[in-house]
Scaffold this motif. Sequence first.
Motif, PDB file in Angstrom:
ATOM      1  N   CYS A   1       0.841  -1.206   0.086  1.00  0.00           N
ATOM      2  CA  CYS A   1      -0.123   0.016  -0.072  1.00  0.00           C
ATOM      3  C   CYS A   1       0.922   1.123   0.274  1.00  0.00           C
ATOM      4  O   CYS A   1       2.152   1.052   0.596  1.00  0.00           O
ATOM      5  CB  CYS A   1      -0.937  -0.061   1.233  1.00  0.00           C
ATOM      6  SG  CYS A   1      -2.072   1.478   1.530  1.00  0.00           S
ATOM      7  N   GLY A   2       0.522   2.302  -0.369  1.00  0.00           N
ATOM      8  CA  GLY A   2       1.387   3.581  -0.669  1.00  0.00           C
ATOM      9  C   GLY A   2       1.925   3.750  -2.100  1.00  0.00           C
ATOM     10  O   GLY A   2       2.495   4.756  -2.205  1.00  0.00           O
TER      11      GLY A   2
ATOM     12  N   ASN B   1       0.179   8.679  -3.559  1.00  0.00           N
ATOM     13  CA  ASN B   1      -0.155  10.220  -3.497  1.00  0.00           C
ATOM     14  C   ASN B   1       0.122  11.150  -4.719  1.00  0.00           C
ATOM     15  O   ASN B   1      -0.037  12.290  -4.562  1.00  0.00           O
ATOM     16  CB  ASN B   1       0.694  10.742  -2.233  1.00  0.00           C
ATOM     17  CG  ASN B   1       2.044  10.711  -2.258  1.00  0.00           C
ATOM     18  OD1 ASN B   1       2.747  10.279  -3.199  1.00  0.00           O
ATOM     19  ND2 ASN B   1       2.783  10.858  -1.414  1.00  0.00           N
ATOM     20  N   GLY B   2       0.633  10.515  -5.822  1.00  0.00           N
ATOM     21  CA  GLY B   2       0.994  10.909  -7.130  1.00  0.00           C
ATOM     22  C   GLY B   2       2.531  11.512  -7.502  1.00  0.00           C
ATOM     23  O   GLY B   2       2.803  11.883  -8.335  1.00  0.00           O
ATOM     24  N   GLN B   3       3.155  11.268  -6.077  1.00  0.00           N
ATOM     25  CA  GLN B   3       4.663  11.564  -6.572  1.00  0.00           C
ATOM     26  C   GLN B   3       5.318  10.424  -7.102  1.00  0.00           C
ATOM     27  O   GLN B   3       5.056   9.286  -7.163  1.00  0.00           O
ATOM     28  CB  GLN B   3       5.274  11.888  -5.116  1.00  0.00           C
ATOM     29  CG  GLN B   3       4.822  12.923  -4.394  1.00  0.00           C
ATOM     30  CD  GLN B   3       5.512  13.246  -2.818  1.00  0.00           C
ATOM     31  OE1 GLN B   3       6.375  12.571  -2.503  1.00  0.00           O
ATOM     32  NE2 GLN B   3       5.050  14.462  -2.316  1.00  0.00           N
TER      33      GLN B   3
ATOM     34  N   ASN C   1      -7.410  -0.651  -4.497  1.00  0.00           N
ATOM     35  CA  ASN C   1      -7.299  -0.675  -5.993  1.00  0.00           C
ATOM     36  C   ASN C   1      -6.020   0.008  -6.526  1.00  0.00           C
ATOM     37  O   ASN C   1      -5.893   0.779  -7.579  1.00  0.00           O
ATOM     38  CB  ASN C   1      -8.399  -0.134  -6.742  1.00  0.00           C
ATOM     39  CG  ASN C   1      -9.668  -1.028  -6.397  1.00  0.00           C
ATOM     40  OD1 ASN C   1      -9.605  -2.303  -6.487  1.00  0.00           O
ATOM     41  ND2 ASN C   1     -10.917  -0.425  -6.280  1.00  0.00           N
ATOM     42  N   ASN C   2      -4.971   0.024  -5.592  1.00  0.00           N
ATOM     43  CA  ASN C   2      -3.661   0.474  -6.208  1.00  0.00           C
ATOM     44  C   ASN C   2      -2.843  -0.380  -6.877  1.00  0.00           C
ATOM     45  O   ASN C   2      -1.711  -0.192  -7.198  1.00  0.00           O
ATOM     46  CB  ASN C   2      -3.092   1.096  -4.838  1.00  0.00           C
ATOM     47  CG  ASN C   2      -2.472   0.013  -3.783  1.00  0.00           C
ATOM     48  OD1 ASN C   2      -3.354  -0.829  -3.495  1.00  0.00           O
ATOM     49  ND2 ASN C   2      -1.239  -0.228  -3.768  1.00  0.00           N
ATOM     50  N   TRP C   3      -3.306  -1.773  -6.879  1.00  0.00           N
ATOM     51  CA  TRP C   3      -2.470  -2.550  -7.816  1.00  0.00           C
ATOM     52  C   TRP C   3      -3.223  -3.716  -8.376  1.00  0.00           C
ATOM     53  O   TRP C   3      -4.329  -3.862  -7.928  1.00  0.00           O
ATOM     54  CB  TRP C   3      -1.476  -3.370  -6.802  1.00  0.00           C
ATOM     55  CG  TRP C   3      -1.942  -4.341  -6.017  1.00  0.00           C
ATOM     56  CD1 TRP C   3      -2.189  -4.018  -4.751  1.00  0.00           C
ATOM     57  CD2 TRP C   3      -2.085  -5.911  -6.282  1.00  0.00           C
ATOM     58  NE1 TRP C   3      -2.735  -5.416  -4.140  1.00  0.00           N
ATOM     59  CE2 TRP C   3      -2.646  -6.479  -5.106  1.00  0.00           C
ATOM     60  CE3 TRP C   3      -1.756  -6.653  -7.207  1.00  0.00           C
ATOM     61  CZ2 TRP C   3      -2.871  -7.795  -4.971  1.00  0.00           C
ATOM     62  CZ3 TRP C   3      -1.961  -8.221  -7.201  1.00  0.00           C
ATOM     63  CH2 TRP C   3      -2.462  -8.750  -6.023  1.00  0.00           C
ATOM     64  N   ARG C   4      -2.749  -4.453  -9.633  1.00  0.00           N
ATOM     65  CA  ARG C   4      -3.628  -5.130 -10.363  1.00  0.00           C
ATOM     66  C   ARG C   4      -2.680  -6.044 -10.989  1.00  0.00           C
ATOM     67  O   ARG C   4      -1.555  -5.883 -11.315  1.00  0.00           O
ATOM     68  CB  ARG C   4      -4.627  -4.627 -11.153  1.00  0.00           C
ATOM     69  CG  ARG C   4      -4.082  -3.887 -12.109  1.00  0.00           C
ATOM     70  CD  ARG C   4      -5.163  -2.988 -12.919  1.00  0.00           C
ATOM     71  NE  ARG C   4      -4.346  -2.140 -13.807  1.00  0.00           N
ATOM     72  CZ  ARG C   4      -4.368  -2.204 -15.237  1.00  0.00           C
ATOM     73  NH1 ARG C   4      -4.737  -3.379 -15.547  1.00  0.00           N
ATOM     74  NH2 ARG C   4      -3.751  -1.436 -16.175  1.00  0.00           N
ATOM     75  N   PHE C   5      -3.353  -7.370 -11.276  1.00  0.00           N
ATOM     76  CA  PHE C   5      -2.885  -8.300 -12.190  1.00  0.00           C
ATOM     77  C   PHE C   5      -2.739  -8.018 -13.733  1.00  0.00           C
ATOM     78  O   PHE C   5      -4.095  -7.615 -14.187  1.00  0.00           O
ATOM     79  CB  PHE C   5      -3.087  -9.944 -12.095  1.00  0.00           C
ATOM     80  CG  PHE C   5      -2.531 -10.401 -10.694  1.00  0.00           C
ATOM     81  CD1 PHE C   5      -1.346 -10.491 -10.319  1.00  0.00           C
ATOM     82  CD2 PHE C   5      -3.486 -10.843  -9.883  1.00  0.00           C
ATOM     83  CE1 PHE C   5      -1.031 -11.133  -9.207  1.00  0.00           C
ATOM     84  CE2 PHE C   5      -3.325 -11.487  -8.451  1.00  0.00           C
ATOM     85  CZ  PHE C   5      -1.893 -11.526  -8.395  1.00  0.00           C
TER      86      PHE C   5
END
Length: 602
Positions: A485-486, A508-510, A577-581
């Motif tokens: 996460c992050g 956070n967009g960075q 939903n910060n990662w996916r296959f």
Amino acid sequence: MKKLTILFISLIMSVCSTNAKKPKTVTLKFIETTDVHGMFFPTNYTTGKAVGGSMARVSSYVKSQRATYGNNLILLDNGDILQGQPTNYYWNFIDTQDENIAASVVNYMGYDAQAFGNHDIETGHNCYDKWNREVKCPILAANMINAETGNPYTNPYKIIEREGVKIVILGMTTPAVPNWLSESLWSGIRFEEMVSCTRKWVKTIKEKENPDLIIGLFHSGLKGGITNDEYDENATLAVALRVHGLDAIFYGHDHLSNFGFIRQYEEKTDDYPFYFITKDGGPSSAVSLSKTDSVLIVNPGSNAYNVGEATITLTMQNNKVVSKKITGQLVSMKSMPIDEEYMNYFADDIRRLQEYTTKKIGTFESSMNMGDAFFGSSAFIDFIHNIQMKTTGADISFTGPLAINTTINAGTVTTADMFNLYKFENTLYVIQMTGAEIKNYLEMSYGQWTNQMKSSDDHILLFDDKNNERNNGFKNFYGNFDSACGIDYTVDVTKPEGQKVNILKMSNGQPFDTTKMYKVAINSYRGNGGGELLTKGAGIPKEELKSRIISRSELGQRHYLAEEIQKQGSVNPKPNNNWRFIPENLVAPAIQRDRELLFKKQ
């Protein structure tokens, strides 16, 4: 008269000689429990459901066997009895004044000896030192050494005598404890490698005690696990092969129910033709072998669903053992009656436990299921991630699934639900990691987790063709399937291990920088090297891990999760939903198929 005297003396000597030569048979029954993990009563207090095992059934069986064998029944427990259920947590950390329930159960049932398990040590000195004082039988661990004195921290072995037979029970625990637990939990203790330590103690026991039987009580699995130049986590096979003098080894730790015989050799070898396995599920047919150069091994698995047994028949003449016959088996507890006398004895404890586990913490507006975590960003895992980030102020969080298919339903959240939400007593660390180390950490995690797909007909999950019992069909241990996460990232399952993860940016967009040092929230098990994701994965030397730790939480992670739910009152967990296959065309049908396959195994 002289002739009559001589004849009388001759007759007496003949009778005495005949009596001296008359053999005597002694039969001993050994019963082992192991990895009980707080399953003292026939209810799982994390789910509220009845269970087929538990010490309440074992108690009934032991009483029936004592009616047959009397004092020749020897009852042993092989550790990991202090952790696993809300039952444990209540007496370990809430009610710390009364006798620990684990001690009360063992004392009621009349155990002869116990071994230390790694999860017993996980409770910390205050808890397990108190428990050690309260239990009426010795808790054994010959390779658990007091760093100040150089002697075993607790008893190395126990002497038991039955009908002229001298028995020694030798205890050992897995030496991998420092790989999982913070040093504060085992301060003042070091752990010796099991093969050399067992060889040393067997020699000492033979010279000092001259026993008729030597029985190993080992909280260590058969083989595998963490293996390095210093020790094997699971060393039972190695000891059975290489250390002569043991008649039987009761073992545990790996939760796999096995029994059989190991032919002994001087050198290390994988050649063990006398090894037989029986699986969990019902009384097994016994195997036996006359004692020559083989040692019986027995592991009844976990949660008191089985007991392991050895029946040893000795023929003795002139106070010496002239022959031994050893038989081993597993016996299922699932159909054993519940011991009502036992339940009545613990009735007040059960009442207090029910009050504790049903206490309201807060409310969930929607349900969440751990099983979703194997196929992408999930509400269950991300709820833990988000609280780890909020509690610590870290840049990134790592965590993984602690169960396969746990569900917390919408509605009232109770104390019992918190043990479904977070199974272990881990604390929370913040450690320093570079961006490159973070990527490599995730590469190892997803490399153990996912198959390399070539078509949509392939599995997305990395299953084991050998149908690994403990890992629910996975090739690797699912507790090491950490997500993050992050950061935002994709996992390309068409790529080989080490090339799957593409980190796109910080959430956070960075931008994400592989050279930058980040603050990472991680549980204490992982932070101490557990699962080897930090060492083998991220590439951080084991000796450097301690210096990477910025902070440690005072209390366990479950406390902070419960605290946050209480603060919010009503919680609506959603996936980040910060990662996916990827790629989608391959993974979508594979996820559907593998989800059905994975949960069919439950």
